[in-house]
Motif scaffolding. Structure first.
Motif, PDB file in Angstrom:
ATOM      1  N   SER A 141      40.855  38.744  34.407  1.00 32.32           N
ATOM      2  CA  SER A 141      40.238  39.541  35.467  1.00 32.32           C
ATOM      3  C   SER A 141      39.268  40.536  34.820  1.00 32.32           C
ATOM      4  CB  SER A 141      41.321  40.238  36.290  1.00 32.32           C
ATOM      5  OG  SER A 141      40.762  40.905  37.405  1.00 32.32           O
ATOM      6  N   LYS A 159      36.849  38.757  40.597  1.00 35.44           N
ATOM      7  CA  LYS A 159      37.880  39.270  39.694  1.00 35.44           C
ATOM      8  C   LYS A 159      39.023  39.934  40.464  1.00 35.44           C
ATOM      9  CE  LYS A 159      36.225  38.045  35.698  1.00 35.44           C
ATOM     10  NZ  LYS A 159      36.903  36.960  34.943  1.00 35.44           N
ATOM     11  N   ALA A 163      43.147  38.634  40.442  1.00 35.84           N
ATOM     12  CA  ALA A 163      44.363  39.453  40.367  1.00 35.84           C
ATOM     13  C   ALA A 163      45.290  39.163  41.545  1.00 35.84           C
ATOM     14  CB  ALA A 163      43.997  40.933  40.329  1.00 35.84           C
ATOM     15  N   ALA A 182      47.469  38.553  35.221  1.00 40.07           N
ATOM     16  CA  ALA A 182      46.039  38.820  35.125  1.00 40.07           C
ATOM     17  C   ALA A 182      45.803  39.777  33.959  1.00 40.07           C
ATOM     18  CB  ALA A 182      45.512  39.431  36.421  1.00 40.07           C
TER      19      ALA A 182
END
Length: 303
Positions: A141, A159, A163, A182
């Protein structure tokens, strides 16, 4: 961290952070499938790992389509007999402010980062569940996905979605013994070089061969790509077998656990809330301490 007998796929591993992950996994005993869109970079990475005594093979393909994901998983099984670890690192940038971002800018980033993470994870999990011995999904991430970042609508959205997928998949795959986390890395790469406040510092360190300054490594949590690899190895190993559903930051001298979104302040009104009632209590009630947003600009001490 002894990863002997393990097999890992690392997407986007021809250079930068992905290459650092692949090298570290191979040095710890894992066989690695290197992936990139640049065949020259793939071949160089495979040769470098082999020269260091590791085992690696390469797949040149763009991440996003299901066909690429299936090819990566199939290559791991064909060449090394199994698949234990997936690191979804592949990514691109198409930075523009909202009113200048085109459909193509948005779609390209979402396709590689978000869809590519989904398709590769799906293919890997199918193989891991068939093996019946658990596995590791390590999803890359970014701080932009946690806090937002100017000019990065597409990247931040992807991103943040990664997560969220990590938390969802940690639930779905717990019974299969597959952990999902993540990783939120910060390192001096071609991507971070695009940040005006960081570019001169990174360029100076590379020009002189000197380490990044202590304030940057500690206060900003930014170091080299190799500073990030310890977390990847930990999560891939037996030692990280009970860690799942987390967003973990690393960079420079900093290791951090990111908080998940949760209710911060709550108020109740019998019969529900009218707009007027919300306005009357907002600044002294639920909204008294609003959340910050955006990645703070790096600033050297005394600047």
């Amino acid at each position: 961290m002894d990863l002997s007998g393990k097999v890992a796929v690392v997407t986007g591993s021809g250079r930068g952070l992905g290459l650092a992950y692949a090298r570290a996994l191979a040095a710890s005993g894992a066989a690695v499938v290197v992936n990139d869109v640049d065949k020259t970079a793939v071949d160089a990475a495979v040769a470098e790992i082999a020269a260091a005594g590791g085992r690696a093979t390469g797949v040149t393909a763009a991440v996003g389509p299901a066909a690429t994901a299936d090819l990566l998983a199939d290559t791991a099984v064909r060449e090394f007999g199994r698949l234990d670890v997936l690191v979804t690192n592949a990514g691109i940038l198409r930075d523009r402010v909202l009113w200048k971002m085109t459909d193509d800018d948005f779609d390209a980033v979402i396709d590689v980062h978000l869809r590519g993470t989904f398709t590769c994870a799906r293919a890997a999990v199918t193989r891991m569940r068939a093996q019946g011995e658990g596995g590791r999904l390590i999803l890359i991430s970014s701080p932009a996905g946690q806090r937002g970042n100017f000019g990065q609508t597409n990247y931040a959205a992807a991103k943040a979605g990664i997560a969220a997928m990590a938390r969802t998949w940690a639930l779905e795959l717990a019974r299969s013994g597959i952990t999902v986390n993540a990783v939120v890395p910060v390192a001096a790469t071609d991507m971070t070089r695009t940040i005006p406040a960081l570019a001169p510092v990174i360029d100076e360190a590379e020009r002189t061969g000197s380490p990044l300054p202590a304030w940057l490594r500690r206060d900003e949590g930014l170091g080299t790509v190799d500073d990030v690899t310890g977390l990847i190895l930990f999560l891939a190993s037996d030692a990280g077998g009970d860690v799942t559903g987390q967003a973990i930051g690393i960079g420079g001298d900093r290791l951090a656990l990111w908080a998940h979104p949760r209710e911060k302040a709550v108020a109740f009104a019998d019969g529900g809330w009218s707009a007027e009632a919300i306005a009357g209590q907002w600044h002294d009630g639920v909204g008294a301490r609003p959340e910050t947003y955006g990645i703070p600009a790096p600033q050297a001490p005394g600047a």
